[in-house]
Design an enzyme around this catalytic site. Structure first.
Site, PDB file in Angstrom:
ATOM      1  N   SER A   8      24.158 -11.694  36.770  1.00 25.71           N
ATOM      2  CA  SER A   8      24.978 -12.913  36.710  1.00 25.71           C
ATOM      3  C   SER A   8      24.663 -13.795  37.917  1.00 25.71           C
ATOM      4  CB  SER A   8      26.467 -12.543  36.736  1.00 25.71           C
ATOM      5  OG  SER A   8      26.797 -12.031  38.017  1.00 25.71           O
ATOM      6  N   ASP A  59      22.366 -13.694  33.134  1.00 26.49           N
ATOM      7  CA  ASP A  59      23.604 -13.695  32.350  1.00 26.49           C
ATOM      8  C   ASP A  59      24.399 -14.969  32.685  1.00 26.49           C
ATOM      9  OD1 ASP A  59      25.596 -12.627  30.720  1.00 26.49           O
ATOM     10  OD2 ASP A  59      26.516 -11.473  32.361  1.00 26.49           O
ATOM     11  N   GLU A 113      24.867 -20.109  23.661  1.00 30.71           N
ATOM     12  CA  GLU A 113      26.217 -19.666  23.251  1.00 30.71           C
ATOM     13  C   GLU A 113      26.956 -20.793  22.553  1.00 30.71           C
ATOM     14  OE1 GLU A 113      28.559 -17.437  26.108  1.00 30.71           O
ATOM     15  OE2 GLU A 113      30.437 -17.894  25.074  1.00 30.71           O
ATOM     16  N   HIS A 168      35.874 -11.493  28.371  1.00 31.64           N
ATOM     17  CA  HIS A 168      35.419 -10.811  29.584  1.00 31.64           C
ATOM     18  C   HIS A 168      36.567 -10.123  30.336  1.00 31.64           C
ATOM     19  CE1 HIS A 168      32.141 -13.794  28.944  1.00 31.64           C
ATOM     20  NE2 HIS A 168      31.433 -12.727  29.202  1.00 31.64           N
ATOM     21  N   GLY A 169      36.194  -9.101  31.090  1.00 30.04           N
ATOM     22  CA  GLY A 169      37.154  -8.476  31.993  1.00 30.04           C
ATOM     23  C   GLY A 169      37.853  -7.272  31.373  1.00 30.04           C
ATOM     24  N   HIS A 207      29.198 -10.894  23.843  1.00 30.18           N
ATOM     25  CA  HIS A 207      29.635 -10.733  25.237  1.00 30.18           C
ATOM     26  C   HIS A 207      30.987 -10.020  25.245  1.00 30.18           C
ATOM     27  CE1 HIS A 207      26.877 -13.406  27.610  1.00 30.18           C
ATOM     28  NE2 HIS A 207      26.454 -13.568  26.369  1.00 30.18           N
ATOM     29  N   SER A 223      33.113  -4.603  26.691  1.00 32.54           N
ATOM     30  CA  SER A 223      33.539  -3.340  27.294  1.00 32.54           C
ATOM     31  C   SER A 223      34.694  -2.756  26.482  1.00 32.54           C
ATOM     32  CB  SER A 223      33.984  -3.566  28.744  1.00 32.54           C
ATOM     33  OG  SER A 223      32.852  -3.609  29.597  1.00 32.54           O
ATOM     34  N   ASN A 250      26.874  -6.882  25.473  1.00 37.00           N
ATOM     35  CA  ASN A 250      26.999  -7.000  26.932  1.00 37.00           C
ATOM     36  C   ASN A 250      28.138  -6.144  27.482  1.00 37.00           C
ATOM     37  OD1 ASN A 250      25.149  -9.022  26.573  1.00 37.00           O
ATOM     38  ND2 ASN A 250      26.275 -10.550  27.752  1.00 37.00           N
TER      39      ASN A 250
HETATM   40  P1  13P Z   1      32.774  -7.179  29.820  1.00 33.63           P
HETATM   41  O1  13P Z   1      33.647  -7.832  30.842  1.00 33.63           O
HETATM   42  O2  13P Z   1      33.544  -6.860  28.570  1.00 33.63           O
HETATM   43  O3  13P Z   1      32.067  -5.990  30.333  1.00 33.63           O
HETATM   44  O4  13P Z   1      31.659  -8.245  29.370  1.00 33.63           O
HETATM   45  C1  13P Z   1      30.497  -8.407  30.130  1.00 33.63           C
HETATM   46  C2  13P Z   1      29.719  -9.605  29.718  1.00 33.63           C
HETATM   47  O5  13P Z   1      29.900 -10.198  28.670  1.00 33.63           O
HETATM   48  C3  13P Z   1      28.663 -10.041  30.629  1.00 33.63           C
HETATM   49  O6  13P Z   1      28.065 -11.216  30.192  1.00 33.63           O
HETATM   50  O1  G3H Z   2      30.276 -12.329  32.165  1.00 31.25           O
HETATM   51  C1  G3H Z   2      30.609 -12.024  33.296  1.00 31.25           C
HETATM   52  C2  G3H Z   2      30.012 -10.811  33.892  1.00 31.25           C
HETATM   53  O2  G3H Z   2      30.905  -9.732  33.781  1.00 31.25           O
HETATM   54  C3  G3H Z   2      29.572 -11.073  35.304  1.00 31.25           C
HETATM   55  O3  G3H Z   2      30.614 -11.023  36.204  1.00 31.25           O
HETATM   56  O4  G3H Z   2      30.189 -13.058  37.616  1.00 31.25           O
HETATM   57  O5  G3H Z   2      31.635 -11.218  38.446  1.00 31.25           O
HETATM   58  O6  G3H Z   2      29.167 -10.885  38.250  1.00 31.25           O
HETATM   59  P1  G3H Z   2      30.384 -11.579  37.725  1.00 31.25           P
HETATM   60 ZN    ZN Z   3      29.368 -12.543  29.208  1.00 33.60          ZN
END
Ligand code: 13P
Ligand code: G3H
Ligand code: ZN
EC number: 4.1.2.13
Length: 333
Positions: free
Chosen positions: A56, A93, A145, A189-190, A232, A235, A275
């Protein structure tokens, strides 16, 4: 110009063709440091999986772009040393603009994402096309995207998600020439992918999220037959890690992820890249908190980063084998 080809990396083209044909998804794991990189490579070599090492903008700032590039070179050599030359992609990313994407292309990345999803449609098309036109001169693949994911995307935060509109995808892909498309079908995300109000609870009081919008995914697949789709925010936020973190002093309430069976279903469709970042953070944090609680006198980083790396490796192997289905596909032809 420093080409990714000189350090043994590959772009995503062949990997996505194989993933589409074989009904699995290639893992895209974020990394920021040596232990994460080692765990990813160990897991992917042992399971014979192709892999996308994902960086990222925040990771570039944290680790330095030259160090990351050399870590990717190290990853290729490390895989060789471990006994399998699995295909490895170095991917940007959530590229925030043309300049960052270009800098990555010029510095050894084999794939970049340009994330114009927060922009008006026409501006997203324009910046994505600009990146594609530059990247394709060097055989670098590009992910765009359409649709907005809730949660934090680097420093872009969106309170609400907006599903991708299937009626826009054909136009976007033909105007931009992207190689893959990230879509929004309810992932985010998160570690809190849904609010507790959006979920139900099972008999143990654990949050159960609503299903992903598979109808939107099917709509996209109909408009773009055989085109690689990216998810994306995928998780699963394993409850075991949440419990260990909270047992040893952490506070991460309302954590909820995407259930594995839904990701498995997605991986069998046109979704070719999934991802995962947050689960790696949770696995490392759980292992380190437990280690410190049980070993209060220890202070050698190798003693707590070692178990964290082991836990990460275990988790990535599980994902490759049981969730994404990429295990055994490193050398698909
Ligand atoms: P997560 O926060 O679900 O792991 O997603 C990661 C992601 O999409 C990174 O681009
Ligand atoms: O999509 C986001 C990823 O989880 C990257 O997170 O910007 O904290 O490295 P970060
Ligand atoms: Zn992402």
């Amino acid at each position: 110009m420093f080409s990714y080809k000189d350090i043994g990396l590959v772009n995503t083209k062949h990997l996505f063709e194989m993933a589409m044909k074989g009904h699995y998804a290639v893992p895209a794991y974020n990394f920021n440091n040596m232990e994460q990189m080692q765990a990813i490579i160990q897991a992917c070599v042992e399971t014979k999986s192709p892999v996308i090492l994902q960086v990222s903008k925040g990771a570039r700032a944290y680790a330095d772009k030259y160090i990351l590039r050399n870590m990717a070179r190290g990853a290729v050599e490390y895989a060789h040393e471990l006994g399998a030359d699995i295909p490895i992609v170095l991917h940007l990313d959530h590229g925030p603009n043309f300049e960052v994407a270009k800098d990555c292309i010029d510095n050894g990345f084999s794939s970049v994402m340009i994330d114009g999803s927060a922009l008006p449609y026409d501006e997203n098309v324009a910046v994505t096309k600009k990146v594609v036109d530059y990247a394709h001169q060097f055989d670098v693949t590009v992910e765009g995207e359409l649709g907005v994911l809730a949660g934090v995307e680097d420093d872009v935060a969106a309170a609400e998600s907006h599903y991708t509109k299937p009626e826009e995808v054909q136009d976007f892909v033909s105007k931009t020439g992207v190689d893959s498309l990230a879509i929004s079908i309810g992932t985010s995300h998160g570690r809190c992918k849904f609010t507790p109000e959006q979920c139900t609870r099972n008999a143990d009081g654990v949050l159960v999220p609503p299903p992903l919008a598979f109808d939107v995914l099917e709509g996209v697949e109909k408009k773009l037959p055989g085109f690689p789709i990216v998810l994306h925010g995928s998780s699963s936020v394993p409850i075991e890690y949440v419990r260990i973190i909270e047992q040893f002093g952490g506070k991460i309430p309302d954590s909820v992820g995407i259930p594995e069976e839904q990701l498995r279903k997605a991986a069998q469709s046109a979704v070719c890249k999934i991802n995962i970042d947050s689960d790696g953070r949770l696995a490392m944090t759980a292992a380190i908190r437990k280690f410190f609680a049980e070993n209060p006198s220890k202070f050698d980083p190798r003693e707590y980063l070692g178990p964290a790396r082991e836990e990460l490796k275990k988790m990535y192997m599980h994902k490759n084998i049981e969730v994404l289905g990429s295990a055994g596909h490193a050398f698909d032809k």
